[in-house]
Design a protein around this motif. Structure first.
Motif, PDB file in Angstrom:
ATOM      1  N   PRO A  12       0.801  -1.231   0.000  1.00  0.00           N
ATOM      2  CA  PRO A  12       0.000   0.000   0.000  1.00  0.00           C
ATOM      3  C   PRO A  12       0.831   1.277   0.000  1.00  0.00           C
ATOM      4  O   PRO A  12       0.370   2.315  -0.477  1.00  0.00           O
ATOM      5  N   ASP A  13       2.055   1.218   0.538  1.00  0.00           N
ATOM      6  CA  ASP A  13       2.895   2.415   0.562  1.00  0.00           C
ATOM      7  C   ASP A  13       3.582   2.669  -0.769  1.00  0.00           C
ATOM      8  O   ASP A  13       4.262   3.687  -0.930  1.00  0.00           O
ATOM      9  N   ASP A  14       3.412   1.740  -1.695  1.00  0.00           N
ATOM     10  CA  ASP A  14       4.093   1.849  -2.983  1.00  0.00           C
ATOM     11  C   ASP A  14       3.074   1.899  -4.124  1.00  0.00           C
ATOM     12  O   ASP A  14       3.322   1.369  -5.208  1.00  0.00           O
ATOM     13  N   ARG A  15       1.940   2.516  -3.867  1.00  0.00           N
ATOM     14  CA  ARG A  15       0.889   2.568  -4.886  1.00  0.00           C
ATOM     15  C   ARG A  15       1.113   3.678  -5.916  1.00  0.00           C
ATOM     16  O   ARG A  15       0.583   3.619  -7.020  1.00  0.00           O
ATOM     17  N   GLY A  16       1.882   4.697  -5.544  1.00  0.00           N
ATOM     18  CA  GLY A  16       2.087   5.833  -6.435  1.00  0.00           C
ATOM     19  C   GLY A  16       2.589   5.451  -7.823  1.00  0.00           C
ATOM     20  O   GLY A  16       2.011   5.882  -8.839  1.00  0.00           O
ATOM     21  N   PRO A  17       3.659   4.632  -7.935  1.00  0.00           N
ATOM     22  CA  PRO A  17       4.148   4.238  -9.250  1.00  0.00           C
ATOM     23  C   PRO A  17       3.126   3.441 -10.069  1.00  0.00           C
ATOM     24  O   PRO A  17       3.080   3.567 -11.295  1.00  0.00           O
ATOM     25  N   VAL A  18       2.295   2.639  -9.397  1.00  0.00           N
ATOM     26  CA  VAL A  18       1.263   1.882 -10.118  1.00  0.00           C
ATOM     27  C   VAL A  18       0.220   2.848 -10.672  1.00  0.00           C
ATOM     28  O   VAL A  18      -0.224   2.720 -11.821  1.00  0.00           O
ATOM     29  N   LEU A  19      -0.148   3.828  -9.861  1.00  0.00           N
ATOM     30  CA  LEU A  19      -1.117   4.819 -10.306  1.00  0.00           C
ATOM     31  C   LEU A  19      -0.587   5.576 -11.527  1.00  0.00           C
ATOM     32  O   LEU A  19      -1.312   5.800 -12.503  1.00  0.00           O
ATOM     33  N   ASP A  20       0.702   5.957 -11.473  1.00  0.00           N
ATOM     34  CA  ASP A  20       1.289   6.652 -12.623  1.00  0.00           C
ATOM     35  C   ASP A  20       1.289   5.776 -13.869  1.00  0.00           C
ATOM     36  O   ASP A  20       1.036   6.258 -14.978  1.00  0.00           O
ATOM     37  N   GLU A  21       1.558   4.499 -13.696  1.00  0.00           N
ATOM     38  CA  GLU A  21       1.558   3.601 -14.849  1.00  0.00           C
ATOM     39  C   GLU A  21       0.156   3.427 -15.416  1.00  0.00           C
ATOM     40  O   GLU A  21      -0.028   3.348 -16.639  1.00  0.00           O
ATOM     41  N   LEU A  22      -0.838   3.402 -14.548  1.00  0.00           N
ATOM     42  CA  LEU A  22      -2.216   3.318 -15.034  1.00  0.00           C
ATOM     43  C   LEU A  22      -2.613   4.603 -15.751  1.00  0.00           C
ATOM     44  O   LEU A  22      -3.291   4.569 -16.776  1.00  0.00           O
ATOM     45  N   LEU A  23      -2.189   5.746 -15.238  1.00  0.00           N
ATOM     46  CA  LEU A  23      -2.449   7.014 -15.916  1.00  0.00           C
ATOM     47  C   LEU A  23      -1.814   7.030 -17.308  1.00  0.00           C
ATOM     48  O   LEU A  23      -2.399   7.525 -18.270  1.00  0.00           O
ATOM     49  N   ARG A  24      -0.616   6.492 -17.406  1.00  0.00           N
ATOM     50  CA  ARG A  24       0.053   6.414 -18.711  1.00  0.00           C
ATOM     51  C   ARG A  24      -0.699   5.493 -19.654  1.00  0.00           C
ATOM     52  O   ARG A  24      -0.853   5.796 -20.846  1.00  0.00           O
ATOM     53  N   HIS A  25      -1.204   4.389 -19.136  1.00  0.00           N
ATOM     54  CA  HIS A  25      -1.735   3.316 -19.972  1.00  0.00           C
ATOM     55  C   HIS A  25      -3.164   3.555 -20.445  1.00  0.00           C
ATOM     56  O   HIS A  25      -3.506   3.212 -21.585  1.00  0.00           O
ATOM     57  N   ILE A  26      -4.021   4.108 -19.595  1.00  0.00           N
ATOM     58  CA  ILE A  26      -5.441   4.151 -19.962  1.00  0.00           C
ATOM     59  C   ILE A  26      -5.678   5.079 -21.158  1.00  0.00           C
ATOM     60  O   ILE A  26      -5.119   6.162 -21.230  1.00  0.00           O
ATOM     61  N   PRO A  27      -6.522   4.649 -22.092  1.00  0.00           N
ATOM     62  CA  PRO A  27      -6.921   5.535 -23.199  1.00  0.00           C
ATOM     63  C   PRO A  27      -8.059   6.426 -22.722  1.00  0.00           C
ATOM     64  O   PRO A  27      -9.233   6.136 -22.928  1.00  0.00           O
ATOM     65  N   HIS A  28      -7.709   7.511 -22.045  1.00  0.00           N
ATOM     66  CA  HIS A  28      -8.720   8.263 -21.308  1.00  0.00           C
ATOM     67  C   HIS A  28      -9.680   9.023 -22.199  1.00  0.00           C
ATOM     68  O   HIS A  28     -10.749   9.421 -21.752  1.00  0.00           O
ATOM     69  N   ARG A  29      -9.326   9.228 -23.475  1.00  0.00           N
ATOM     70  CA  ARG A  29     -10.221   9.990 -24.336  1.00  0.00           C
ATOM     71  C   ARG A  29     -10.361   9.303 -25.687  1.00  0.00           C
ATOM     72  O   ARG A  29      -9.582   8.412 -26.033  1.00  0.00           O
ATOM     73  N   SER A  30     -11.355   9.721 -26.430  1.00  0.00           N
ATOM     74  CA  SER A  30     -11.502   9.284 -27.811  1.00  0.00           C
ATOM     75  C   SER A  30     -10.735  10.243 -28.704  1.00  0.00           C
ATOM     76  O   SER A  30     -10.782  11.459 -28.506  1.00  0.00           O
ATOM     77  N   ILE A  78       1.288  -3.085 -18.991  1.00  0.00           N
ATOM     78  CA  ILE A  78       1.216  -2.331 -17.735  1.00  0.00           C
ATOM     79  C   ILE A  78       2.341  -2.823 -16.834  1.00  0.00           C
ATOM     80  O   ILE A  78       2.323  -3.972 -16.373  1.00  0.00           O
ATOM     81  N   ASP A  79       3.334  -1.982 -16.621  1.00  0.00           N
ATOM     82  CA  ASP A  79       4.509  -2.337 -15.823  1.00  0.00           C
ATOM     83  C   ASP A  79       4.517  -1.485 -14.553  1.00  0.00           C
ATOM     84  O   ASP A  79       4.923  -0.320 -14.589  1.00  0.00           O
ATOM     85  N   PRO A  80       4.091  -2.038 -13.411  1.00  0.00           N
ATOM     86  CA  PRO A  80       4.009  -1.237 -12.182  1.00  0.00           C
ATOM     87  C   PRO A  80       5.366  -0.777 -11.667  1.00  0.00           C
ATOM     88  O   PRO A  80       5.431   0.121 -10.816  1.00  0.00           O
ATOM     89  N   ASP A  81       6.444  -1.374 -12.181  1.00  0.00           N
ATOM     90  CA  ASP A  81       7.784  -0.962 -11.758  1.00  0.00           C
ATOM     91  C   ASP A  81       8.469  -0.069 -12.785  1.00  0.00           C
ATOM     92  O   ASP A  81       9.676   0.150 -12.712  1.00  0.00           O
ATOM     93  N   ARG A  82       7.699   0.447 -13.741  1.00  0.00           N
ATOM     94  CA  ARG A  82       8.298   1.280 -14.783  1.00  0.00           C
ATOM     95  C   ARG A  82       8.953   2.518 -14.170  1.00  0.00           C
ATOM     96  O   ARG A  82       8.326   3.282 -13.447  1.00  0.00           O
ATOM     97  N   SER A  83      10.222   2.693 -14.490  1.00  0.00           N
ATOM     98  CA  SER A  83      10.958   3.848 -13.972  1.00  0.00           C
ATOM     99  C   SER A  83      12.126   4.166 -14.911  1.00  0.00           C
ATOM    100  O   SER A  83      12.887   3.255 -15.256  1.00  0.00           O
ATOM    101  N   PRO A  84      12.222   5.415 -15.372  1.00  0.00           N
ATOM    102  CA  PRO A  84      11.321   6.525 -15.066  1.00  0.00           C
ATOM    103  C   PRO A  84      10.007   6.386 -15.829  1.00  0.00           C
ATOM    104  O   PRO A  84       9.887   5.570 -16.733  1.00  0.00           O
ATOM    105  N   ASN A  85       9.036   7.209 -15.456  1.00  0.00           N
ATOM    106  CA  ASN A  85       7.727   7.161 -16.115  1.00  0.00           C
ATOM    107  C   ASN A  85       7.253   8.606 -16.372  1.00  0.00           C
ATOM    108  O   ASN A  85       6.349   9.108 -15.698  1.00  0.00           O
ATOM    109  N   PRO A  86       7.855   9.261 -17.355  1.00  0.00           N
ATOM    110  CA  PRO A  86       7.520  10.675 -17.614  1.00  0.00           C
ATOM    111  C   PRO A  86       6.271  10.837 -18.475  1.00  0.00           C
ATOM    112  O   PRO A  86       6.284  11.515 -19.508  1.00  0.00           O
TER     113      PRO A  86
END
Length: 407
Positions: A274-292, A337-345
């Motif tokens: 739970p203390d390491d959720r930030g990088p997973v969240l960033d990877e999900l933000l990168r991955h999701i196709p949030h718009r058409s 989806i790579d939860p350990d992706r670093s860096p993730n700009p």
């Protein structure tokens, strides 16, 4: 925009590709965009509405260059019928989205204080209280529950409305307008009516708060108008997109939660660390196709050479943040989806002067939503098979329409 655009080697420009509005299931990446990425780095596209064609940049470095280069501007776009995805296009004068420097900074300055790291940090306990109340209601009523209806929709709308200064009794009406504006299902007429209703309400609200000393966005805008720092028209044009911003949080979080609920290894990672959720969240933000498709165009203000291609002054240019976030030169194995992706700009919140005004708030609300649901619902799971989840149709912002869950 001219048909005479050529490569600097004298070759003909790439053909114009039609990019229809697609109804895509789940978190599937747009197959047309994937083809355009392979054909890139620069392609030419024609979208369902507007006129003519536009350049499309899909590579990470090109997207960053174009979005941060004063040779490409937005101010000219409202005066043109640029090819576009939205059926209804009637930008308000003063809209931050179409402002170039120095107007952009002048318009952004009065409301910047409402979206700083410090302001969002002060808001966080109140946001958590709102969220806790919603989740408590779900737990009290028992499964199954549609988490979009019960939590993902009301939570960001309530917090954004609080930041903006929307009275509680007006929030449902304002939300009905914003929901219609981001949908394409009702066509230009429905979107136009919703915009007219929302902006008339915003005009009245800003006008009523000219003497306000409050710190909500409508108070800040009303005071700025009262001091002569911006016109009423500019304040109204700036407020509209900020008010609509809560819709994006709802649907982005819906996609993220769907991915966690359908990928046990990701869910386990989030629960076990739970203390390491930030990088997973960033990877999900990168991955999701949030718009058409793509967002708003820019216009080349002078001739610009890019990859041996001449973009002529007056040509409209789109960038795709979705494509940039899957550039294999920046993100190896980009479709995974790579939860350990670093860096993730990643560029999920944009880039350059038009970087999302509410990015800090949106990131915080997303974090609160995922943390609270995972921690308070340890057995959270879909209540229907994954293929039966109902997705939003004919919309500019993608996400599940419903997310039936049990726990």
């Amino acid at each position: 925009m001219t048909e005479e655009s050529t490569t600097l080697t004298g070759q003909a420009p790439p053909p114009v590709r039609d990019w229809p509005a697609l109804d895509l299931e789940g978190t599937r990446f747009d197959p047309v965009l994937a083809e355009l990425m392979r054909e890139g780095p620069l392609t030419r596209i024609r979208l369902p509405h507007g006129e003519g064609w536009a350049w499309l940049a899909t590579r990470y470095d090109d997207v960053r260059l174009i979005t941060n280069d004063p040779r490409f501007g937005r101010a000219e776009v409202p005066r043109r019928q640029v090819t576009r995805m939205a059926p209804h296009f009637k930008p308000r004068p003063g809209s931050l989205a179409f402002a170039d420097q120095p107007d952009h900074n002048r318009l952004r300055r009065p409301v910047a204080g409402a979206f700083t790291v410090g302001a969002v940090k002060r808001l966080r306990p109140r946001a958590q209280t709102v969220l806790d109340g919603l989740v408590a209601g779900v737990l009290r009523d028992g499964p199954p529950a549609d988490l979009v209806e019960r939590v993902l929709e009301p939570f960001p709308i309530a917090v954004v409305s609080e930041v903006m200064g929307v009275p509680e009794e007006e929030r449902e009406r304002v939300h009905a307008w914003t929901r219609t504006i981001i949908s394409t299902s009702g066509g230009a007429e429905a979107a136009g009516r919703a915009k007219d209703g929302l902006y008339a309400w915003i005009t009245e609200t800003v006008r009523a708060r000219r003497a306000s000393t409050g710190d909500d966005v409508y108070a800040l805008l009303g005071a700025a108008v009262g001091r002569g720092e911006m016109s009423e028209e500019e304040a109204v044009g700036l407020a509209g997109p900020l008010q609509i911003g809560g819709e994006a949080v709802t649907h982005n979080c819906g996609q993220m939660l769907y991915l966690l609920l359908t990928r046990p290894e990701l869910m386990s990672r989030m629960r076990e660390r739970p203390d390491d959720r930030g990088p997973v969240l960033d990877e999900l933000l990168r991955h999701i196709p949030h718009r058409s498709s793509v967002g708003l165009a820019r216009i080349a203000l002078e001739d610009v050479e890019l990859h041996g291609t001449l973009i002529r002054a007056g040509d409209p240019v789109y960038v795709s943040y979705l494509a940039a976030n899957r550039d294999p030169d920046v993100f190896p194995d980009p479709d995974r989806i790579d939860p350990d992706r670093s860096p993730n700009p990643h560029l999920a919140f944009g880039n350059g002067p038009h970087y999302c005004t509410g990015a800090v708030l949106a990131r915080t609300l997303t974090e609160l939503l995922l943390d609270t649901l995972l921690d308070r619902m340890p057995g959270l799971r879909l209540a229907v098979p994954a293929e039966e989840v109902d997705w939003r149709r004919r919309t500019m912002i993608r996400g599940p329409r419903t997310l039936p869950c049990a726990w």
